[in-house]
Design a protein around this motif. Structure first.
Motif, mmCIF file in Angstrom:
data_model
loop_
_atom_site.group_PDB
_atom_site.id
_atom_site.type_symbol
_atom_site.label_atom_id
_atom_site.label_comp_id
_atom_site.label_asym_id
_atom_site.label_seq_id
_atom_site.Cartn_x
_atom_site.Cartn_y
_atom_site.Cartn_z
ATOM 1 N N TYR A 6 63.813 133.996 -32.408
ATOM 2 C CA TYR A 6 64.778 134.694 -31.555
ATOM 3 C C TYR A 6 64.502 136.019 -31.572
ATOM 4 O O TYR A 6 64.782 136.808 -32.218
ATOM 5 C CB TYR A 6 66.158 134.278 -31.982
ATOM 6 C CG TYR A 6 67.364 134.365 -31.043
ATOM 7 C CD1 TYR A 6 67.511 133.554 -30.206
ATOM 8 C CD2 TYR A 6 68.199 135.562 -31.209
ATOM 9 C CE1 TYR A 6 68.512 133.941 -29.142
ATOM 10 C CE2 TYR A 6 69.255 135.778 -30.383
ATOM 11 C CZ TYR A 6 69.397 134.643 -29.182
ATOM 12 O OH TYR A 6 70.421 134.893 -28.647
ATOM 13 N N HIS A 10 65.633 136.688 -25.583
ATOM 14 C CA HIS A 10 66.664 135.735 -25.508
ATOM 15 C C HIS A 10 67.764 136.142 -25.271
ATOM 16 O O HIS A 10 68.828 135.757 -24.852
ATOM 17 C CB HIS A 10 66.403 134.942 -26.878
ATOM 18 C CG HIS A 10 64.968 134.304 -27.000
ATOM 19 N ND1 HIS A 10 64.044 134.747 -27.841
ATOM 20 C CD2 HIS A 10 64.501 133.308 -26.643
ATOM 21 C CE1 HIS A 10 62.963 133.970 -27.671
ATOM 22 N NE2 HIS A 10 63.195 132.715 -26.832
ATOM 23 N N TYR A 32 64.019 135.538 -17.391
ATOM 24 C CA TYR A 32 63.349 135.495 -18.523
ATOM 25 C C TYR A 32 62.188 136.236 -18.595
ATOM 26 O O TYR A 32 61.477 136.413 -17.473
ATOM 27 C CB TYR A 32 63.128 134.014 -19.135
ATOM 28 C CG TYR A 32 61.690 133.477 -19.124
ATOM 29 C CD1 TYR A 32 60.924 133.630 -20.479
ATOM 30 C CD2 TYR A 32 61.163 132.903 -17.829
ATOM 31 C CE1 TYR A 32 59.464 133.123 -20.287
ATOM 32 C CE2 TYR A 32 59.687 132.542 -17.728
ATOM 33 C CZ TYR A 32 58.777 132.544 -19.129
ATOM 34 O OH TYR A 32 57.936 132.160 -18.893
ATOM 35 N N PHE A 42 60.621 129.101 -24.215
ATOM 36 C CA PHE A 42 61.793 130.194 -24.522
ATOM 37 C C PHE A 42 63.047 129.384 -24.551
ATOM 38 O O PHE A 42 63.943 129.760 -25.220
ATOM 39 C CB PHE A 42 61.505 130.830 -23.103
ATOM 40 C CG PHE A 42 62.687 132.283 -22.890
ATOM 41 C CD1 PHE A 42 62.223 133.155 -23.543
ATOM 42 C CD2 PHE A 42 63.815 131.934 -22.404
ATOM 43 C CE1 PHE A 42 63.058 134.587 -23.428
ATOM 44 C CE2 PHE A 42 64.697 132.763 -22.292
ATOM 45 C CZ PHE A 42 64.623 134.315 -22.797
ATOM 46 N N LEU A 46 65.834 129.362 -27.484
ATOM 47 C CA LEU A 46 67.459 129.781 -27.164
ATOM 48 C C LEU A 46 68.363 128.667 -27.442
ATOM 49 O O LEU A 46 69.450 128.975 -28.101
ATOM 50 C CB LEU A 46 67.393 130.062 -25.696
ATOM 51 C CG LEU A 46 68.624 130.627 -25.267
ATOM 52 C CD1 LEU A 46 68.892 132.023 -26.027
ATOM 53 C CD2 LEU A 46 68.580 131.060 -23.768
#
Length: 281
Positions: A6, A10, A32, A42, A46
């Motif tokens: 992370y 994020h 993003y 991704f 998240l």
């Protein structure tokens, strides 16, 4: 599944989405940072972080055009109760009642007229006046909890379907159907013309499914599929009037809707009687 680290990317994505909570996939991809993971990786990373606080980004599709959308939703408890930060208890009660009227509407129209909605303000005996009721309805639309069609009918918005999914399925299991292709709740789409058949499609899912078929037949009962046999508010689509179904029967769904209509008819009669008494005096 291996979850990636992370990162600040994020965090930035989460911060950017908190103000909206609801956006198209195109917008999400623009937010993003593409030099990190793939977009799917991704979002997986998240969500793995957000699950600990009962939140997740959930993907769905616009019932009107099939475009992909993402929403930040609560995965635990009654999301309507969390509206308390935005609305008063009376306003939330009104919203709950509107949801019930919409979901249990006759013949799977999944919509309610503005007149019926405003009558509900009176029926609930709240302190909300008719004019304030109109303002509140517009606020529900502006906040994307409800949609309003060209004909002035209110229906569930995509935000409501996504964020209130657990509540809707728990409270109205007998009144809601899932799309036979994508398994999402369908309130605007197509249905098999046989009353006993449970097959339902979103319009875009029906196009996707039948484009690869030589013959358009119901995947459940194999009767010829008629794409003009729709569910949802007809004002929001091009097909116009709602065709009648074959071998139609009175079901639990339309029985409850008929009861609601009787209640409103009785309320109108009571109003007329009160007016006549005042005139006699």
């Amino acid at each position: 599944m291996l979850i990636n680290e992370y990162t600040d990317a994020h965090r930035l994505f989460l911060q950017a989405s908190l103000s909206e909570r609801f956006f198209t996939e195109e917008t999400a991809i623009e937010i993003y940072l593409q030099d990190q993971e793939t977009f799917t990786e991704f979002m997986t990373t998240l969500n793995a972080k957000l699950n600990s606080i009962d939140l997740e980004f959930r993907k769905s599709h616009n019932e009107e055009d099939g475009s992909a959308v993402w929403a930040l939703v609560n995965t635990n408890g009654d999301e309507i109760a969390k509206m308390a930060t935005e609305y008063t208890p009376i306003e939330i009660s009104f919203f709950r009642r509107l949801i019930e009227l919409i979901v249990t509407a006759d013949d799977e129209s999944f919509s309610v007229s503005s007149i019926t909605a405003l009558k509900e303000v009176v029926k609930l005996k709240t302190s909300i006046s008719k004019s304030n009721g109109e303002i509140l309805l517009q606020r529900f639309v502006d906040d994307k909890w409800l949609s309003r069609s060209r004909g002035g009918r209110y229906s569930l918005s995509l935000r409501s379907i996504l964020e209130l999914q657990y509540y809707l399925k728990k409270e109205f299991e007998d009144y809601l159907s899932e799309c036979i292709l994508c398994y999402d709740i369908v309130t605007k789409g197509q249905r098999c013309e046989m009353a006993q058949c449970k097959a339902r499609f979103h319009h875009h899912c029906a196009r996707r499914y039948f484009d690869s078929k030589n013959n358009k037949k119901c995947p459940n009962c194999e009767i010829v599929w008629d794409s003009s046999n729709v569910i949802g508010d007809c004002d929001s689509i091009d097909s116009g009037s709602r065709p009648k179904r074959s071998n139609n029967q009175t079901t639990k769904k339309n029985t409850r809707s008929q009861k609601l209509e009787v209640d409103y008819d009785q309320m109108d009669q009571d109003d007329d009687d009160d007016q006549m008494e005042q005139n006699d005096e």
